[in-house]
Design a protein around this motif. Sequence first.
Motif, short mmCIF file in Angstrom:
data_model
loop_
_atom_site.label_atom_id
_atom_site.label_comp_id
_atom_site.label_asym_id
_atom_site.label_seq_id
_atom_site.Cartn_x
_atom_site.Cartn_y
_atom_site.Cartn_z
N PHE A 154 32.52 -133.76 -14.05
CA PHE A 154 31.60 -133.67 -15.18
C PHE A 154 30.74 -132.42 -15.10
O PHE A 154 30.46 -131.90 -14.04
CB PHE A 154 30.73 -134.92 -15.27
CG PHE A 154 29.94 -135.21 -14.02
CD1 PHE A 154 28.68 -134.68 -13.84
CD2 PHE A 154 30.46 -136.05 -13.04
CE1 PHE A 154 27.95 -134.95 -12.71
CE2 PHE A 154 29.73 -136.32 -11.90
CZ PHE A 154 28.47 -135.77 -11.73
N TYR A 191 22.19 -142.19 -18.65
CA TYR A 191 23.65 -142.33 -18.68
C TYR A 191 24.04 -143.73 -19.12
O TYR A 191 23.25 -144.67 -19.07
CB TYR A 191 24.27 -142.02 -17.31
CG TYR A 191 23.98 -143.03 -16.22
CD1 TYR A 191 24.75 -144.19 -16.10
CD2 TYR A 191 22.97 -142.81 -15.30
CE1 TYR A 191 24.49 -145.12 -15.11
CE2 TYR A 191 22.71 -143.71 -14.29
CZ TYR A 191 23.48 -144.87 -14.20
OH TYR A 191 23.22 -145.79 -13.21
N TYR A 247 24.64 -138.47 -20.25
CA TYR A 247 26.06 -138.55 -19.92
C TYR A 247 26.63 -139.87 -20.44
O TYR A 247 25.98 -140.91 -20.39
CB TYR A 247 26.27 -138.49 -18.40
CG TYR A 247 25.85 -137.20 -17.77
CD1 TYR A 247 26.76 -136.18 -17.55
CD2 TYR A 247 24.52 -136.98 -17.40
CE1 TYR A 247 26.38 -134.98 -16.96
CE2 TYR A 247 24.12 -135.79 -16.82
CZ TYR A 247 25.05 -134.79 -16.60
OH TYR A 247 24.67 -133.61 -16.03
N SER A 297 18.28 -138.25 -15.36
CA SER A 297 19.11 -138.25 -16.56
C SER A 297 19.32 -139.66 -17.10
O SER A 297 19.14 -140.65 -16.40
CB SER A 297 20.48 -137.63 -16.25
OG SER A 297 20.33 -136.28 -15.90
#
Length: 392
Positions: free
Chosen positions: A48, A77, A55, A75
């Motif tokens: 990735f 996801y 994500y 992040s």
Amino acid sequence: MIKDGKYRPLFLNGKIGQGSYSLVSVCKNEESLDKEHKVKVVLKDENFIKGYDVYVFQSENIQRQIIDYLKLNNSTYICGVGETDTLVDKDVIEISPDTLTIRVLYRANSIDNFLMLTNKCNNNCIMCPDSLKVRTENKNIPISILKKYIELIDKKVEFLCITGGEPTLLKEDFIEVIRYLREKLSGTEYLLLTNGRMFYKKRFVEAFVKNAPENLITAIPIHGHYPELHDNISGVKGSFIQSFYGVKNLYKLGAKIEIRVVINKLNYNVITNIAAMISDYFPKVVRVNFMAMEMLGNAVVNREKVWIDFNSVQEKLKEAVFILLKSGIETRIYNFPLCSLDESIWNLSVRSISDYKIRYKQQCNECSVMKNCGGFFNSTINMKDLKVKPIK
């Protein structure tokens, strides 16, 4: 409609998630990254691309391999998402890790995208495809979210429908959204779906016309040619006066107007009168659309009052159409299968049902004009008296 003809789901579900609510545009390949946008979603299971804030992964097991990395970078996801292959570059999606859902708001390969401003409405139309509950829940979308959505939309978008609920209920925020669309997406064609009642107010309609994008058409329904009938269908006493003078105010200011007539059991017998009224008062509207119902929400609850089979409408519809055409008014027919229309008005029929809602009966496969036919709503196709007559 989808340009390549492939059906695409509007909701995707995941199994594992982390992070906060995110509104992002899709990036499947690093080369497709739009440098203007700092937040993207990258759909990768292996190798990735690092450095993004959001994500999406098809695999559920990938979570164990990346969780430390993602935590380190703070992040968002979501893992174990099916049908990620249906997402394309420059889609705009809403991600809710808490509920493990992805909602596709803007489909980059579609010509049928919309911007929903609110679920609320100040009418309670007897044949509305939304229910009263849906239209009274407190779900106004913050203007900051609406602006971010607009910023994420591809600058080359050809068409955008502005809808609700009733969009004008946002008042000053509605005017600000309209102004922002003109600023950010100036080359786009727009259709605003509204009951027109707020345009009864002079200051509001003047602010709207001043700030509206050049290529915006305002679509307003007229349910009857006299107040009692219109108000009975809209569910609000006095709505006819406000909608009629809303149209009149827009008309005086030179706005582009589309008038819609949703045909139901209460008004199908007088659509010729509605057509005559439009010809007399608003002969320079952009167009008039006659529309069959979508049998959801209020329409289903009130089906005994509103449902009328297509064939019963045919003669009055043809007569109403010719009244308008003789007055030089462009006229279209929405949501009717061709086999329910007189052949003389087939050329006015539009394939108007959204790709994810359109259905055909088995007998339709025998029809020689099926490829030109708009078919049926998925909610309407099983009405018990709905008949098809394949055209040989």
